[in-house]
Design a protein around this motif. Structure first.
Motif, PDB file in Angstrom:
ATOM      1  N   GLU A  39       7.413  21.818  23.939  1.00  7.10           N
ATOM      2  CA  GLU A  39       7.908  20.376  23.434  1.00  7.10           C
ATOM      3  C   GLU A  39       7.421  19.325  24.125  1.00  7.10           C
ATOM      4  O   GLU A  39       7.104  19.363  25.271  1.00  7.10           O
ATOM      5  CB  GLU A  39       9.348  20.276  23.550  1.00  7.10           C
ATOM      6  CG  GLU A  39      10.148  21.365  22.530  1.00  7.10           C
ATOM      7  CD  GLU A  39      11.721  21.058  22.751  1.00  7.10           C
ATOM      8  OE1 GLU A  39      12.238  20.374  23.559  1.00  7.10           O
ATOM      9  OE2 GLU A  39      12.427  21.797  22.065  1.00  7.10           O
ATOM     10  N   GLU A  70      11.132  18.042  20.009  1.00  7.17           N
ATOM     11  CA  GLU A  70       9.944  17.848  19.372  1.00  7.17           C
ATOM     12  C   GLU A  70       9.217  19.223  19.177  1.00  7.17           C
ATOM     13  O   GLU A  70       8.630  19.453  20.417  1.00  7.17           O
ATOM     14  CB  GLU A  70       9.044  16.665  19.848  1.00  7.17           C
ATOM     15  CG  GLU A  70       7.787  16.540  18.967  1.00  7.17           C
ATOM     16  CD  GLU A  70       7.024  15.357  19.415  1.00  7.17           C
ATOM     17  OE1 GLU A  70       6.527  14.592  18.652  1.00  7.17           O
ATOM     18  OE2 GLU A  70       7.068  15.267  20.782  1.00  7.17           O
ATOM     19  N   ILE A  83       4.119  18.414  15.306  1.00  9.92           N
ATOM     20  CA  ILE A  83       3.514  17.296  15.157  1.00  9.92           C
ATOM     21  C   ILE A  83       2.370  17.207  13.991  1.00  9.92           C
ATOM     22  O   ILE A  83       1.930  18.390  13.804  1.00  9.92           O
ATOM     23  CB  ILE A  83       2.918  16.646  16.392  1.00  9.92           C
ATOM     24  CG1 ILE A  83       1.724  17.534  16.698  1.00  9.92           C
ATOM     25  CG2 ILE A  83       3.823  16.440  17.675  1.00  9.92           C
ATOM     26  CD1 ILE A  83       0.874  16.798  17.904  1.00  9.92           C
ATOM     27  N   ILE A  98       8.812  11.675  11.546  1.00 12.89           N
ATOM     28  CA  ILE A  98       9.439  12.764  11.455  1.00 12.89           C
ATOM     29  C   ILE A  98       8.789  13.803  10.837  1.00 12.89           C
ATOM     30  O   ILE A  98       8.774  13.715   9.292  1.00 12.89           O
ATOM     31  CB  ILE A  98      10.959  12.763  11.498  1.00 12.89           C
ATOM     32  CG1 ILE A  98      11.402  11.833  12.307  1.00 12.89           C
ATOM     33  CG2 ILE A  98      11.312  14.356  11.704  1.00 12.89           C
ATOM     34  CD1 ILE A  98      12.827  11.736  12.107  1.00 12.89           C
ATOM     35  N   PRO A  99       7.937  14.800  11.186  1.00 14.91           N
ATOM     36  CA  PRO A  99       7.461  14.724  12.441  1.00 14.91           C
ATOM     37  C   PRO A  99       6.349  13.512  12.911  1.00 14.91           C
ATOM     38  O   PRO A  99       5.864  12.962  12.128  1.00 14.91           O
ATOM     39  CB  PRO A  99       6.676  16.061  12.570  1.00 14.91           C
ATOM     40  CG  PRO A  99       6.124  16.208  11.160  1.00 14.91           C
ATOM     41  CD  PRO A  99       7.222  15.769  10.302  1.00 14.91           C
ATOM     42  N   ARG A 100       6.236  13.408  14.070  1.00 11.09           N
ATOM     43  CA  ARG A 100       5.278  12.547  14.784  1.00 11.09           C
ATOM     44  C   ARG A 100       4.036  12.586  14.047  1.00 11.09           C
ATOM     45  O   ARG A 100       3.489  13.829  14.214  1.00 11.09           O
ATOM     46  CB  ARG A 100       5.576  12.220  16.096  1.00 11.09           C
ATOM     47  CG  ARG A 100       4.804  10.886  16.883  1.00 11.09           C
ATOM     48  CD  ARG A 100       5.214  10.876  17.993  1.00 11.09           C
ATOM     49  NE  ARG A 100       5.176  12.135  18.705  1.00 11.09           N
ATOM     50  CZ  ARG A 100       4.705  12.120  20.334  1.00 11.09           C
ATOM     51  NH1 ARG A 100       4.136  10.960  20.806  1.00 11.09           N
ATOM     52  NH2 ARG A 100       4.735  13.212  21.016  1.00 11.09           N
TER      53      ARG A 100
END
Length: 116
Positions: A52, A57, A60, A101-103
């Motif tokens: 993460e 997270e 990505i 989301i996601p980054r």
């Protein structure tokens, strides 16, 4: 191991900056992440992270564009079509990421962890 810890710490601290604080320098900084490609969506790869970057997270989205270098273990240049779901990759990210989301982040380099 220390290098990885420093990179993760930098990513965590950069994620805490306020959105209004946008001071770009001429030279962009980069960060490195490792993970598995789970999906390829046009010019993006969805990457399940090995570790993460921020709390909770786990994945990505990484934008792969004309400025992205894709290399294998022998540092032979590859094209975007060489990337496949389930490939293990190490990605050097540019400093610009979108708060989605996601980054969503932009790739500077992608290292494919396989021979071909």
């Amino acid at each position: 191991m220390k290098k990885t810890s420093v990179i993760i710490l930098i990513l965590l601290l950069s994620g805490c900056r306020e959105q209004g604080e946008n001071t770009e320098t001429a030279e962009q900084t980069t960060h490195e992440v490792n993970g598995t490609i789970t999906e390829i969506i046009q010019d993006k790869i969805l990457l399940e992270l090995s570790q993460e970057l921020q709390e909770n997270e786990k994945e990505i989205l990484v934008v792969v564009n004309d400025e992205t270098s894709i290399l294998n273990l022998q540092e032979t240049k590859l094209n975007r079509d060489s990337l496949r779901p389930q490939d293990e990759v190490r990605v050097t990210l540019r400093d610009s990421c979108a708060d989605t989301i996601p980054r969503t982040c932009y790739a500077k380099e992608i290292f494919l962890d396989k021979e071909n």
